[in-house]
Write an enzyme that holds these catalytic residues in place. Sequence first.
Site, short mmCIF file in Angstrom:
data_model
loop_
_atom_site.label_atom_id
_atom_site.label_comp_id
_atom_site.label_asym_id
_atom_site.label_seq_id
_atom_site.Cartn_x
_atom_site.Cartn_y
_atom_site.Cartn_z
N ARG A 228 30.97 83.52 127.02
CA ARG A 228 32.21 84.29 126.95
C ARG A 228 32.08 85.56 127.79
NH1 ARG A 228 33.92 83.63 120.51
NH2 ARG A 228 33.66 81.35 120.48
N ARG A 243 27.80 91.29 120.30
CA ARG A 243 28.76 90.78 121.27
C ARG A 243 28.02 90.52 122.58
NH1 ARG A 243 34.07 90.74 120.58
NH2 ARG A 243 34.06 92.42 119.05
N GLU A 315 32.81 89.84 111.96
CA GLU A 315 33.20 88.44 111.87
C GLU A 315 32.00 87.54 112.18
OE1 GLU A 315 35.83 85.15 114.30
OE2 GLU A 315 36.37 87.27 114.53
N SER A 318 35.12 81.52 111.68
CA SER A 318 36.54 81.33 111.41
C SER A 318 36.78 79.85 111.19
CB SER A 318 37.40 81.84 112.58
OG SER A 318 37.17 81.08 113.74
N ARG A 372 25.06 86.50 115.43
CA ARG A 372 25.62 87.33 114.37
C ARG A 372 24.95 87.09 113.02
NH1 ARG A 372 31.98 88.40 115.92
NH2 ARG A 372 31.51 89.11 118.05
#
Length: 409
Positions: A228, A243, A315, A318, A372
Amino acid sequence: METIPNYDRWQEVERLRAERNAVANKMKGKLDPSVRQALVEEGKNLKEALITLEEDLVQLSDKLQLEAQSIPNSTHPDVPVGGEESSVVRTEVGNQRNFSFMIKDHFQLGKELDLFDFDAAAEVSGSKFYYLKNEAVLLEMALVNWAISEVSKKGFTPLITPEIVRSSVVEKCGFQPRAQNTQVYSIENSDQCLIGTAEIPVGGIHMDSILLESSLPLKYVAYSHCFRTEAGAAGAATRGLYRVHQFSKVEMFIFCRPEESDKWHEELITIEEDLYASLGLHFKTLDMATGDLGAPAYRKFDIEAWMPGLERYGEISSASNCTDYQSRRLGIRYRPAPPESPPANAKKGKGAGSGPTQYLHTLNATAVAVPRLIVCILENFQQEDGSVVIPEPLRPFMGGLDVLSPKPK
């Protein structure tokens, strides 16, 4: 040739094709040479007209596809309306740990435990890349193997996916690889991209297929690296592993009948919550508001875990129900099974009782986003002496190692 309005292009192509076929049929058998020559000329003219129109139709279809991709999915009636701040807490598990000593963030812990090297990676690859070292390598492998093992017990088929896919597949899954501030790395001078999630290659595995209803649901648990750009990302949350540009992830994906997608969405959320609860993490599950759904999602639940070193919730996963948004673009349908006892007045013949094909629903959910969870483990289970306790479910996958200890200097 007269200009034809866009909405008539397809009909005109079909008309010319029919005329071409009619001319071809007329040329069968014996004909007067003059008649044959006239038909040859007519066929030639039709062919030339078709070539021009078909090229226009391809361009028009491409433009229509791009326009369609800018339209997001509809939303579930219970989704909160507004921006991210309007999201509603569905569940909260565990409590924030009380520390009796000055805590460190994962970046400092990782350096002291010699678990990763950002400086060398910055020289080799650029910022937001990293080397994992020593026990951190075992921890990544443990998280991946543990997640695949646990999710496979729920009937999910394990996959390792391609990590380069065609741009068209990325677009059909609801992502825009060439938009401003895109998160997708596009490969120069090609029609390919690096994946940002295994959702994309798994979504494409049955592209342009008609599946049997008896094969549904199809449930996959996929391991991949993800890439990403993190365009526009800034602030304290970018420190360390939170990140990054490249990471490993285990993703769950389901193809199912439309009437069952809400049920499978609940199962995905339950699997996620059970995984993180078993690690001893404190987290909350959020029903995300409309402004944070993204184009493909009809409804999305995010799980945010407490990261004491970063002093915030972050986060970690999801779970999205994309209904038929992706399957329509990817051309994935299923053929309903015929009823066991067809009505007495049912007509016999091909396809009797089966009905037309229907588009599937697709769902995706994160089992493990490795960096994470490493952040969560280091920060939540740190000890006063600088060591970190490994959550019990991961220990069998780390050769029995239960504590990460500082190296002797």
